[in-house]
Design an enzyme around this catalytic site. Structure first.
Site, PDB file in Angstrom:
ATOM      1  CG  HIS A 124      -8.909 -12.305 -14.919  1.00 32.62           C
ATOM      2  ND1 HIS A 124      -7.753 -11.598 -15.140  1.00 32.62           N
ATOM      3  CD2 HIS A 124      -9.789 -11.903 -15.863  1.00 32.62           C
ATOM      4  CE1 HIS A 124      -7.921 -10.794 -16.170  1.00 32.62           C
ATOM      5  NE2 HIS A 124      -9.149 -10.965 -16.638  1.00 32.62           N
ATOM      6  CG  ASP A 176      -1.674   6.117   9.143  1.00 35.53           C
ATOM      7  OD1 ASP A 176      -2.500   6.754   8.448  1.00 35.53           O
ATOM      8  OD2 ASP A 176      -0.451   6.108   8.895  1.00 35.53           O
ATOM      9  CB  THR A 182       1.200   7.153   0.421  1.00 38.24           C
ATOM     10  OG1 THR A 182       1.655   6.091   1.283  1.00 38.24           O
ATOM     11  CG2 THR A 182       2.053   8.392   0.642  1.00 38.24           C
ATOM     12  CB  ILE A 217       2.783   3.248  -0.012  1.00 43.16           C
ATOM     13  CG1 ILE A 217       2.557   3.988  -1.329  1.00 43.16           C
ATOM     14  CG2 ILE A 217       3.974   2.299  -0.142  1.00 43.16           C
ATOM     15  CD1 ILE A 217       3.678   4.962  -1.706  1.00 43.16           C
ATOM     16  CG  HIS A 221      -8.697  -7.908 -14.607  1.00 41.11           C
ATOM     17  ND1 HIS A 221      -7.870  -7.371 -15.571  1.00 41.11           N
ATOM     18  CD2 HIS A 221      -9.913  -8.041 -15.185  1.00 41.11           C
ATOM     19  CE1 HIS A 221      -8.563  -7.196 -16.695  1.00 41.11           C
ATOM     20  NE2 HIS A 221      -9.813  -7.575 -16.473  1.00 41.11           N
ATOM     21  CB  CYS A 251      -1.748   5.009   5.668  1.00 41.00           C
ATOM     22  SG  CYS A 251      -0.925   4.347   4.214  1.00 41.00           S
TER      23      CYS A 251
HETATM   24  C1  RB5 Z   1       2.451   8.656   8.253  1.00 44.33           C
HETATM   25  O1  RB5 Z   1       3.040   9.922   8.322  1.00 44.33           O
HETATM   26  C2  RB5 Z   1       2.629   8.066   6.878  1.00 44.33           C
HETATM   27  O2  RB5 Z   1       3.925   7.595   6.729  1.00 44.33           O
HETATM   28  C3  RB5 Z   1       1.630   6.966   6.653  1.00 44.33           C
HETATM   29  O3  RB5 Z   1       0.350   7.470   6.804  1.00 44.33           O
HETATM   30  C4  RB5 Z   1       1.634   6.254   5.315  1.00 44.33           C
HETATM   31  O4  RB5 Z   1       1.585   7.161   4.265  1.00 44.33           O
HETATM   32  C5  RB5 Z   1       2.631   5.213   5.124  1.00 44.33           C
HETATM   33  O5  RB5 Z   1       2.709   4.533   4.086  1.00 44.33           O
END
Ligand code: RB5
Length: 144
Positions: free
Chosen positions: A134, A8, A67, A69, A98, A65
């Site tokens: 594994h 993103d 993070t 996450i 693994h 992205c």
């Molecule tokens: C975008 O600002 C941010 O939320 C996205 O890049 C990401 O970190 C989401 O997990």
């Protein structure tokens, strides 16, 4: 091995850096976007990459992205996809040895470019160990 890349806006710059590294390392690649720093929704890009990786057996995916996450949350919703959020070389290596992950997720606002390139190199070069314990654990991820 084909490498499918996606990000993103929060991961765009790092995705571009990694794309150059992948080209230089002579892997085939497809960039599935995004294509600028304009804000977009990471679930849309994760979906594109997961669908390609599922269709193209033996391929790998890279999702970036801010993070890592959000990308990893979405990617792990796709049956058969194992996406690993990594922040250091050890995690990248274990994700392959693994967990037999096909997709590496990274945070463009978390790790620096040098670490991102090192993690990707390890991720692409490391094989699944294939050890019985594994294999059994990876099967259990899918409920088998
Ligand atoms: C975008 O600002 C941010 O939320 C996205 O890049 C990401 O970190 C989401 O997990």
């Amino acid at each position: 091995m084909h490498v499918y890349l996606g990000s993103d806006h929060g991961g765009y710059r790092m995705k571009e850096t990694l794309k150059e590294w992948v080209k230089g390392a002579c892997y085939e690649l497809t960039d599935l976007g995004c294509f600028s720093e304009e804000a977009c929704d990471y679930p849309d890009i994760a979906k594109e990459v997961c669908e390609k990786v599922k269709q193209d057996r033996g391929s790998r995916g890279v999702l970036v992205c801010g993070t890592g996450i959000g990308m990893s949350m979405v990617a792990n919703k796709f049956p058969g996809i194992r996406a690993a959020l990594c922040a250091n070389e050890f995690m990248a290596q274990m994700a392959r040895e693994h967990n037999d992950a096909q997709i590496i997720c990274m945070g463009g606002r978390v790790v620096d470019d040098a670490m991102a390139k090192k993690m990707l190199e390890i991720f692409l070069k490391t094989n699944f160990s294939g050890e019985e314990r594994h294999v059994r654990r990876v099967r259990k991820i899918e409920g088998r």
